[in-house]
Design an enzyme around this catalytic site. Structure first.
Site, PDB file in Angstrom:
ATOM      1  N   THR A  45      -6.293   7.771   3.074  1.00  0.00           N
ATOM      2  CA  THR A  45      -7.570   8.506   3.070  1.00  0.00           C
ATOM      3  C   THR A  45      -7.726   9.305   1.774  1.00  0.00           C
ATOM      4  O   THR A  45      -8.819   9.370   1.201  1.00  0.00           O
ATOM      5  CB  THR A  45      -7.608   9.479   4.276  1.00  0.00           C
ATOM      6  OG1 THR A  45      -7.399   8.713   5.448  1.00  0.00           O
ATOM      7  CG2 THR A  45      -8.921  10.217   4.369  1.00  0.00           C
ATOM      8  N   HIS A  67      -8.806   7.020  -0.868  1.00  0.00           N
ATOM      9  CA  HIS A  67     -10.255   6.744  -0.787  1.00  0.00           C
ATOM     10  C   HIS A  67     -11.040   7.877  -1.450  1.00  0.00           C
ATOM     11  O   HIS A  67     -12.015   7.641  -2.162  1.00  0.00           O
ATOM     12  CB  HIS A  67     -10.728   6.630   0.663  1.00  0.00           C
ATOM     13  CG  HIS A  67     -10.126   5.481   1.416  1.00  0.00           C
ATOM     14  ND1 HIS A  67      -9.793   4.295   0.814  1.00  0.00           N
ATOM     15  CD2 HIS A  67      -9.810   5.337   2.725  1.00  0.00           C
ATOM     16  CE1 HIS A  67      -9.282   3.480   1.725  1.00  0.00           C
ATOM     17  NE2 HIS A  67      -9.278   4.088   2.884  1.00  0.00           N
ATOM     18  N   CYS A 102     -12.820  20.832  19.308  1.00  0.00           N
ATOM     19  CA  CYS A 102     -13.797  21.880  19.649  1.00  0.00           C
ATOM     20  C   CYS A 102     -13.312  22.822  20.745  1.00  0.00           C
ATOM     21  O   CYS A 102     -13.709  23.977  20.807  1.00  0.00           O
ATOM     22  CB  CYS A 102     -15.132  21.244  20.040  1.00  0.00           C
ATOM     23  SG  CYS A 102     -15.153  20.564  21.717  1.00  0.00           S
ATOM     24  N   CYS A 110     -15.438  20.604  24.857  1.00  0.00           N
ATOM     25  CA  CYS A 110     -16.018  19.388  25.459  1.00  0.00           C
ATOM     26  C   CYS A 110     -15.206  18.995  26.694  1.00  0.00           C
ATOM     27  O   CYS A 110     -14.161  19.577  26.983  1.00  0.00           O
ATOM     28  CB  CYS A 110     -16.045  18.250  24.438  1.00  0.00           C
ATOM     29  SG  CYS A 110     -14.423  17.585  24.021  1.00  0.00           S
ATOM     30  N   ILE A 114       2.381   3.224   7.722  1.00  0.00           N
ATOM     31  CA  ILE A 114       2.303   3.401   9.178  1.00  0.00           C
ATOM     32  C   ILE A 114       2.941   2.216   9.906  1.00  0.00           C
ATOM     33  O   ILE A 114       3.680   2.387  10.873  1.00  0.00           O
ATOM     34  CB  ILE A 114       0.850   3.667   9.625  1.00  0.00           C
ATOM     35  CG1 ILE A 114       0.335   4.928   8.894  1.00  0.00           C
ATOM     36  CG2 ILE A 114       0.777   3.857  11.144  1.00  0.00           C
ATOM     37  CD1 ILE A 114      -1.081   5.327   9.227  1.00  0.00           C
ATOM     38  N   ASP A 164       2.806  -8.930   6.107  1.00  0.00           N
ATOM     39  CA  ASP A 164       2.049  -8.259   5.049  1.00  0.00           C
ATOM     40  C   ASP A 164       1.843  -9.296   3.954  1.00  0.00           C
ATOM     41  O   ASP A 164       2.416 -10.394   4.003  1.00  0.00           O
ATOM     42  CB  ASP A 164       2.813  -7.023   4.512  1.00  0.00           C
ATOM     43  CG  ASP A 164       1.877  -6.008   3.840  1.00  0.00           C
ATOM     44  OD1 ASP A 164       1.242  -6.366   2.830  1.00  0.00           O
ATOM     45  OD2 ASP A 164       1.760  -4.880   4.340  1.00  0.00           O
ATOM     46  N   ARG A 194       6.715  -4.294   0.266  1.00  0.00           N
ATOM     47  CA  ARG A 194       6.644  -3.613   1.564  1.00  0.00           C
ATOM     48  C   ARG A 194       7.380  -4.389   2.655  1.00  0.00           C
ATOM     49  O   ARG A 194       7.949  -3.799   3.568  1.00  0.00           O
ATOM     50  CB  ARG A 194       5.187  -3.375   1.931  1.00  0.00           C
ATOM     51  CG  ARG A 194       4.620  -2.267   1.060  1.00  0.00           C
ATOM     52  CD  ARG A 194       3.236  -1.864   1.378  1.00  0.00           C
ATOM     53  NE  ARG A 194       2.978  -0.525   0.862  1.00  0.00           N
ATOM     54  CZ  ARG A 194       1.806   0.085   0.944  1.00  0.00           C
ATOM     55  NH1 ARG A 194       0.785  -0.524   1.520  1.00  0.00           N
ATOM     56  NH2 ARG A 194       1.655   1.306   0.465  1.00  0.00           N
ATOM     57  N   TYR A 254      -6.700   6.560  17.531  1.00  0.00           N
ATOM     58  CA  TYR A 254      -7.162   7.480  16.485  1.00  0.00           C
ATOM     59  C   TYR A 254      -6.264   8.708  16.514  1.00  0.00           C
ATOM     60  O   TYR A 254      -6.146   9.365  17.551  1.00  0.00           O
ATOM     61  CB  TYR A 254      -8.626   7.859  16.747  1.00  0.00           C
ATOM     62  CG  TYR A 254      -9.211   8.776  15.706  1.00  0.00           C
ATOM     63  CD1 TYR A 254      -9.149   8.444  14.352  1.00  0.00           C
ATOM     64  CD2 TYR A 254      -9.834   9.963  16.063  1.00  0.00           C
ATOM     65  CE1 TYR A 254      -9.683   9.289  13.392  1.00  0.00           C
ATOM     66  CE2 TYR A 254     -10.382  10.806  15.107  1.00  0.00           C
ATOM     67  CZ  TYR A 254     -10.299  10.454  13.769  1.00  0.00           C
ATOM     68  OH  TYR A 254     -10.830  11.298  12.824  1.00  0.00           O
TER      69      TYR A 254
HETATM   70  P1  NAD Z   1      -2.053   0.764   3.942  1.00  0.00           P
HETATM   71  O1  NAD Z   1      -3.385   0.366   3.437  1.00  0.00           O
HETATM   72  O2  NAD Z   1      -1.059   1.396   3.037  1.00  0.00           O
HETATM   73  O3  NAD Z   1      -1.341  -0.495   4.627  1.00  0.00           O
HETATM   74  C1  NAD Z   1      -1.999  -1.619   5.055  1.00  0.00           C
HETATM   75  C2  NAD Z   1      -1.107  -2.807   4.739  1.00  0.00           C
HETATM   76  O4  NAD Z   1      -1.713  -3.972   5.273  1.00  0.00           O
HETATM   77  C3  NAD Z   1      -0.921  -3.043   3.232  1.00  0.00           C
HETATM   78  O5  NAD Z   1       0.459  -3.029   2.914  1.00  0.00           O
HETATM   79  C4  NAD Z   1      -1.573  -4.410   3.011  1.00  0.00           C
HETATM   80  O6  NAD Z   1      -0.921  -5.169   2.008  1.00  0.00           O
HETATM   81  C5  NAD Z   1      -1.441  -5.031   4.394  1.00  0.00           C
HETATM   82  N1  NAD Z   1      -2.330  -6.178   4.638  1.00  0.00           N
HETATM   83  C6  NAD Z   1      -3.546  -6.451   4.081  1.00  0.00           C
HETATM   84  N2  NAD Z   1      -4.030  -7.616   4.568  1.00  0.00           N
HETATM   85  C7  NAD Z   1      -3.114  -8.081   5.457  1.00  0.00           C
HETATM   86  C8  NAD Z   1      -3.040  -9.231   6.273  1.00  0.00           C
HETATM   87  N3  NAD Z   1      -4.012 -10.165   6.292  1.00  0.00           N
HETATM   88  N4  NAD Z   1      -1.936  -9.403   7.060  1.00  0.00           N
HETATM   89  C9  NAD Z   1      -0.964  -8.471   7.060  1.00  0.00           C
HETATM   90  N5  NAD Z   1      -0.976  -7.370   6.293  1.00  0.00           N
HETATM   91  C10 NAD Z   1      -2.041  -7.172   5.498  1.00  0.00           C
HETATM   92  O7  NAD Z   1      -2.363   1.713   5.181  1.00  0.00           O
HETATM   93  P2  NAD Z   1      -1.496   2.703   6.111  1.00  0.00           P
HETATM   94  O8  NAD Z   1      -1.562   4.067   5.548  1.00  0.00           O
HETATM   95  O9  NAD Z   1      -0.166   2.124   6.468  1.00  0.00           O
HETATM   96  O10 NAD Z   1      -2.464   2.659   7.374  1.00  0.00           O
HETATM   97  C11 NAD Z   1      -2.619   1.456   8.105  1.00  0.00           C
HETATM   98  C12 NAD Z   1      -4.039   1.264   8.560  1.00  0.00           C
HETATM   99  O11 NAD Z   1      -4.381   2.286   9.507  1.00  0.00           O
HETATM  100  C13 NAD Z   1      -5.123   1.361   7.478  1.00  0.00           C
HETATM  101  O12 NAD Z   1      -6.152   0.454   7.805  1.00  0.00           O
HETATM  102  C14 NAD Z   1      -5.607   2.797   7.610  1.00  0.00           C
HETATM  103  O13 NAD Z   1      -6.947   2.942   7.126  1.00  0.00           O
HETATM  104  C15 NAD Z   1      -5.552   2.976   9.096  1.00  0.00           C
HETATM  105  N6  NAD Z   1      -5.393   4.347   9.605  1.00  0.00           N
HETATM  106  C16 NAD Z   1      -5.921   4.593  10.827  1.00  0.00           C
HETATM  107  C17 NAD Z   1      -5.743   5.832  11.411  1.00  0.00           C
HETATM  108  C18 NAD Z   1      -6.301   6.078  12.776  1.00  0.00           C
HETATM  109  O14 NAD Z   1      -6.210   7.216  13.247  1.00  0.00           O
HETATM  110  N7  NAD Z   1      -6.846   5.063  13.434  1.00  0.00           N
HETATM  111  C19 NAD Z   1      -5.028   6.834  10.737  1.00  0.00           C
HETATM  112  C20 NAD Z   1      -4.482   6.535   9.492  1.00  0.00           C
HETATM  113  C21 NAD Z   1      -4.653   5.282   8.943  1.00  0.00           C
HETATM  114 ZN    ZN Z   2     -13.668  18.816  22.163  1.00  0.00          ZN
END
Ligand code: NAD
Ligand code: ZN
Length: 348
Positions: free
Chosen positions: A44, A47, A97, A100, A179, A199, A204, A292
């Protein structure tokens, strides 16, 4: 105490971040001021750094970035009674909050009005951050500061991985980002049989093997997940899928490789309009669960508990920088040749 501090700020729309001198945050009666020791960089933050479309819509500069941290208590409001100056803490970056239906029922991770530090309000890439006492994680002081600073993404991994029973199960993890790597170690610790991690990034995948993957697969090559299943003598497909890439292609491959009754936790941010094979979901009776953040605070409890029972997540941390070198740190993140990248705030 001084009233100015250094912070990494998104000062105005556009690429990049900069170090600024800003006022130390004020605390209300229910708040805790934390002296930051270590922070970690999340996707994030990248981004926000790159100023992509999501950031343009979501971030209103000026704002201090960052939401992954560990530090010590520097000050507290008059309603805070169970902390001492110097106590080691981390904190939940989702501020809820409290009013809710879900909050009132104790399901705070399901709050409809969540606001995030470093996204909707000032974050932790600074010498100090202020958060409400309800968001403080009063940590076991034996946990090293660098490990404590990644409790936020570690919590994403734990929340996903422990959504379903893992003992004895075969698990597919798509995405070996920080993650996915953390989730690999968590499901290994919690008794999974086979853990297959995919991946596109060989650096990685190597880390994934260190974290406990049975087999890793570089996607897009000749070898497929069906081949991996054969190699492991699996008969019916994966029991649990953890989608941690955000790639639609990865989700569809996962759906194709699940057993009947398989359970999927979806953490990666998939494209809104993504088409998936719904008939497979229906006829194979798959369960899809969106994830989330972290459960407040059961996930936090489980993180400490697993660390105390021998879970080692240290290999996921691959780089350390002083905060003044944050640009180098972001470049490493952008290169993808890293696990978690840590910024030090109190020593070089
Ligand atoms: P990251 O972007 O570092 O890791 C994603 C990995 O996926 C990368 O290593 C990438 O090479 C790999 N990848 C891309 N295409 C692929 C495919 N077709 N097959 C397999 N692997 C592939 O992200 P992160 O920090 O480890 O987070 C993982 C994901 O979770 C991201 O999409 C992030 O935005 C999301 N996220 C969600 C929450 C939530 O609360 N839902 C919180 C944090 C992050
Ligand atoms: Zn709330």
């Amino acid at each position: 105490m001084k009233n100015k501090m250094k912070a990494i700020v998104k000062k105005r729309p556009g690429r990049g971040l900069q170090i600024e001198e800003v006022p130390v945050p004020e605390i209300g009666i229910n708040d805790v001021l934390i002296k930051i020791h270590k922070t970690a960089i999340c996707g994030t933050d990248v981004h926000i750094y790159k100023w992509n479309d999501w950031a343009k819509k979501t971030i209103h500069p000026p704002i201090i970035a960052g939401h992954e941290f560990a530090g010590s208590v520097a000050d507290m409001g008059s309603n805070v009674h169970d902390l001492k100056i110097g106590d080691i803490v981390s904190g939940e970056g989702h501020i809820v909050c409290g009013r809710c239906r879900n909050c009132l029922a104790g399901r705070r991770h399901l709050c409809k009005d969540t606001s995030g530090i470093g996204v909707n309000r000032d974050g932790c890439f600074a010498e100090y951050v202020s958060i409400p006492i309800t968001n403080i994680w009063h940590a076991n002081p034996e946990i090293p500061m660098d490990i404590l600073s990644i409790f936020d993404p570690f919590g994403n991994a734990v929340h996903s991985a422990l959504s379903f029973k893992t003992l004895g199960e075969d698990i597919l993890i798509t995405g070996a980002g920080p993650i996915g790597l953390l989730a690999t170690a968590v499901v290994k610790h919690s008794g999974a049989r086979y853990i297959v991690v995919t991946d596109t990034n060989p650096y990685r995948l190597k880390l994934a093997r260190k974290m406990g993957a049975t087999i890793t697969l570089k996607t897009g090559g000749k070898k497929t997940l069906k081949d991996v299943q054969k190699e492991l003598k699996m008969k019916e497909g994966f029991d649990i899928g953890l989608e941690m890439s955000g790639s639609g292609k990865a989700l569809n491959e996962m759906i194709d490789n699940m057993c009947h009754g398989g359970r999927l936790a979806l953490l990666g941010i998939l494209p809104s309009g993504l088409a998936i094979n719904w008939q497979k979901v229906i006829f194979n009776m798959l369960t899809l669960k969106g994830i989330y953040g972290r459960e407040m605070y059961e996930t936090w409890y489980m993180m400490e508990s697993m660390l105390q029972t021998g879970l080692n997540i240290k290999p996921v941390i691959t780089h350390y920088f002083h905060y003044t070198e944050f640009k180098k740190a972001f470049e490493v993140m952008i290169s993808g040749k890293c696990g978690k990248v840590i910024l030090n705030w109190i020593d070089r």
